[in-house]
Design a protein around this motif. Structure first.
Motif, PDB file in Angstrom:
ATOM      1  N   ALA A 137      -4.304 -39.220  32.191  1.00 36.22           N
ATOM      2  CA  ALA A 137      -5.412 -38.851  33.140  1.00 36.22           C
ATOM      3  C   ALA A 137      -5.085 -38.931  34.431  1.00 36.22           C
ATOM      4  N   VAL A 138      -3.910 -39.179  34.839  1.00 32.03           N
ATOM      5  CA  VAL A 138      -3.171 -38.739  36.040  1.00 32.03           C
ATOM      6  C   VAL A 138      -2.569 -37.520  36.372  1.00 32.03           C
ATOM      7  N   ALA A 139      -1.846 -37.119  35.254  1.00 34.32           N
ATOM      8  CA  ALA A 139      -0.943 -35.775  35.025  1.00 34.32           C
ATOM      9  C   ALA A 139      -1.196 -35.319  33.796  1.00 34.32           C
ATOM     10  N   GLY A 140      -1.728 -33.943  33.764  1.00 30.36           N
ATOM     11  CA  GLY A 140      -2.014 -33.371  32.571  1.00 30.36           C
ATOM     12  C   GLY A 140      -0.601 -33.026  31.789  1.00 30.36           C
ATOM     13  N   PRO A 141      -0.961 -33.259  30.199  1.00 31.72           N
ATOM     14  CA  PRO A 141       0.341 -32.743  29.410  1.00 31.72           C
ATOM     15  C   PRO A 141       0.483 -31.271  29.552  1.00 31.72           C
ATOM     16  N   TYR A 142       1.866 -30.945  28.779  1.00 29.38           N
ATOM     17  CA  TYR A 142       2.364 -29.598  29.005  1.00 29.38           C
ATOM     18  C   TYR A 142       2.414 -29.091  27.422  1.00 29.38           C
ATOM     19  N   LEU A 143       2.282 -27.711  27.358  1.00 26.55           N
ATOM     20  CA  LEU A 143       2.375 -27.135  25.966  1.00 26.55           C
ATOM     21  C   LEU A 143       3.688 -26.270  26.119  1.00 26.55           C
ATOM     22  N   PHE A 144       4.419 -26.529  25.113  1.00 26.12           N
ATOM     23  CA  PHE A 144       5.826 -25.514  25.195  1.00 26.12           C
ATOM     24  C   PHE A 144       5.446 -24.594  23.711  1.00 26.12           C
ATOM     25  N   ASP A 145       5.728 -23.285  23.793  1.00 27.93           N
ATOM     26  CA  ASP A 145       5.723 -22.371  22.793  1.00 27.93           C
ATOM     27  C   ASP A 145       7.182 -22.029  22.514  1.00 27.93           C
ATOM     28  N   PRO A 146       7.814 -22.779  21.379  1.00 26.51           N
ATOM     29  CA  PRO A 146       9.029 -22.292  21.247  1.00 26.51           C
ATOM     30  C   PRO A 146       9.444 -21.119  20.592  1.00 26.51           C
TER      31      PRO A 146
END
Length: 325
Positions: free
Chosen positions: A87-96
């Motif tokens: 809720a403070v810092a958005g998540p990150y997606l990693f494309d392997p």
């Protein structure tokens, strides 16, 4: 990991793309061909491509994209990483596959709560679910005591937005959670209120619930044989003999010199055989995973899908510099 897919059918997608009223995706090419080209673009680049033109923004934000990727077997496996309170810092997606990173927007923020941790995330099709966790609530007393959360959030990859879903029946964090294979259902088991700021504190519970994604509804199931938190859950077996495993974790606590709290870690697992698509069977306990005195607690557990034999997933434990299977 999240696999991008779509519930829409390929036939409906093709008809919508072929509509004469829709603007061309790529001038000089039929929309069917242009959509196929755009569908192979990794998700990590979509945010930069959507402002190109209105037709690209509409296509990259529609279910047609995921239907096309599913039809042509171009699904992407993405790793979602939560560096801190989402809720403070958005998540990150990693494309392997393409070695690319992509930020996601933060979850909806409640001004009264903070420090969310020990939640669980599950991917089903083009959606990412974030369930439960432990947090601090400024409206509770004492203010420095963490409380479990029952909130459920869903991120829609087609709209790139978060939305609220039906909350769990029982608030919980540090719990076992897994998607029921080949279905749109999720099972959660055990958990408690422990926060990462405290090494040995918080409640434990034994309740089990099942979530129907399509109905947005939670249903209570038979509880665990005993209180268990900090555990991991996964499915094993085929469709005829499918089992839900809850492994490790801690139960009751004891104190050293009646001052320092110490957890009693489980060395075994409990298993429920699902008797039908809408219900479950009874729990049974397995033997210890190691001898007494050999290990005191369960390390970090990772369950990896087995592409050769989906009924037998790979279960790995990380303990310090050692990896156990």
């Amino acid at each position: 990991m999240a696999s991008q897919s779509s519930p829409s059918s390929p036939s409906s997608s093709s008809s919508s793309l072929s509509s004469s009223s829709s603007p061309p995706l790529i001038p000089g090419l039929p929309n069917d061909v242009a959509s196929l080209i755009l569908s192979f673009i990794p998700f990590s680049h979509h945010a930069r491509l959507k402002p190109t033109c209105k037709s690209w923004r509409l296509f990259l934000s529609s279910k047609t994209l995921f239907s096309s990727r599913q039809t042509h077997r171009s699904l992407s496996h993405l790793i979602c990483i939560f560096p801190q309170d989402p809720a403070v810092a958005g998540p990150y997606l990693f494309d392997p596959r393409h070695l690319a990173w992509c930020p996601l927007p933060p979850m909806p923020c409640n001004p009264h709560v903070y420090g969310l941790c020990n939640f669980t995330s599950v991917a089903i099709g083009p959606h990412l679910y974030v369930l439960g966790g432990s947090l601090f609530d400024t409206r509770s007393f004492p203010i420095d005591r963490p409380t479990p959360s029952s909130a459920v959030f869903r991120f829609d990859f087609t709209t790139a937005a978060w939305e609220y879903r039906a909350p769990m029946l029982t608030p919980r964090g540090s719990f076992a959670c897994a998607r029921v294979p080949d279905s749109d259902q999720i099972i959660v088991a055990g958990g408690g209120s422990r926060h990462t700021m405290f090494s040995a504190a918080g409640s434990r519970m034994s309740s089990v619930e099942r979530y129907d994604v399509c109905r947005d509804e939670w249903v209570a199931m038979e509880g665990l044989p005993s209180f268990r938190a900090g555990c991991v859950g996964f499915f094993a077996g085929d469709e005829e003999e499918r089992e839900f495993w809850v492994m490790g974790g801690y139960g009751q606590a004891r104190t050293i010199s009646e001052v320092v709290p110490v957890d009693e870690y489980y060395r075994n697992a409990v298993v429920m055989e699902l008797t039908s698509r809408n219900g479950g069977g009874r729990w049974r306990e397995t033997g210890d995973m190691w001898e007494g005195g050999e290990r005191m607690r369960l390390g970090k557990i990772v369950v990896v899908d087995n592409e050769v034999d989906p009924a037998q997933p790979g279960v790995f434990m990380l303990a310090g510099n050692d990896i156990f299977r």
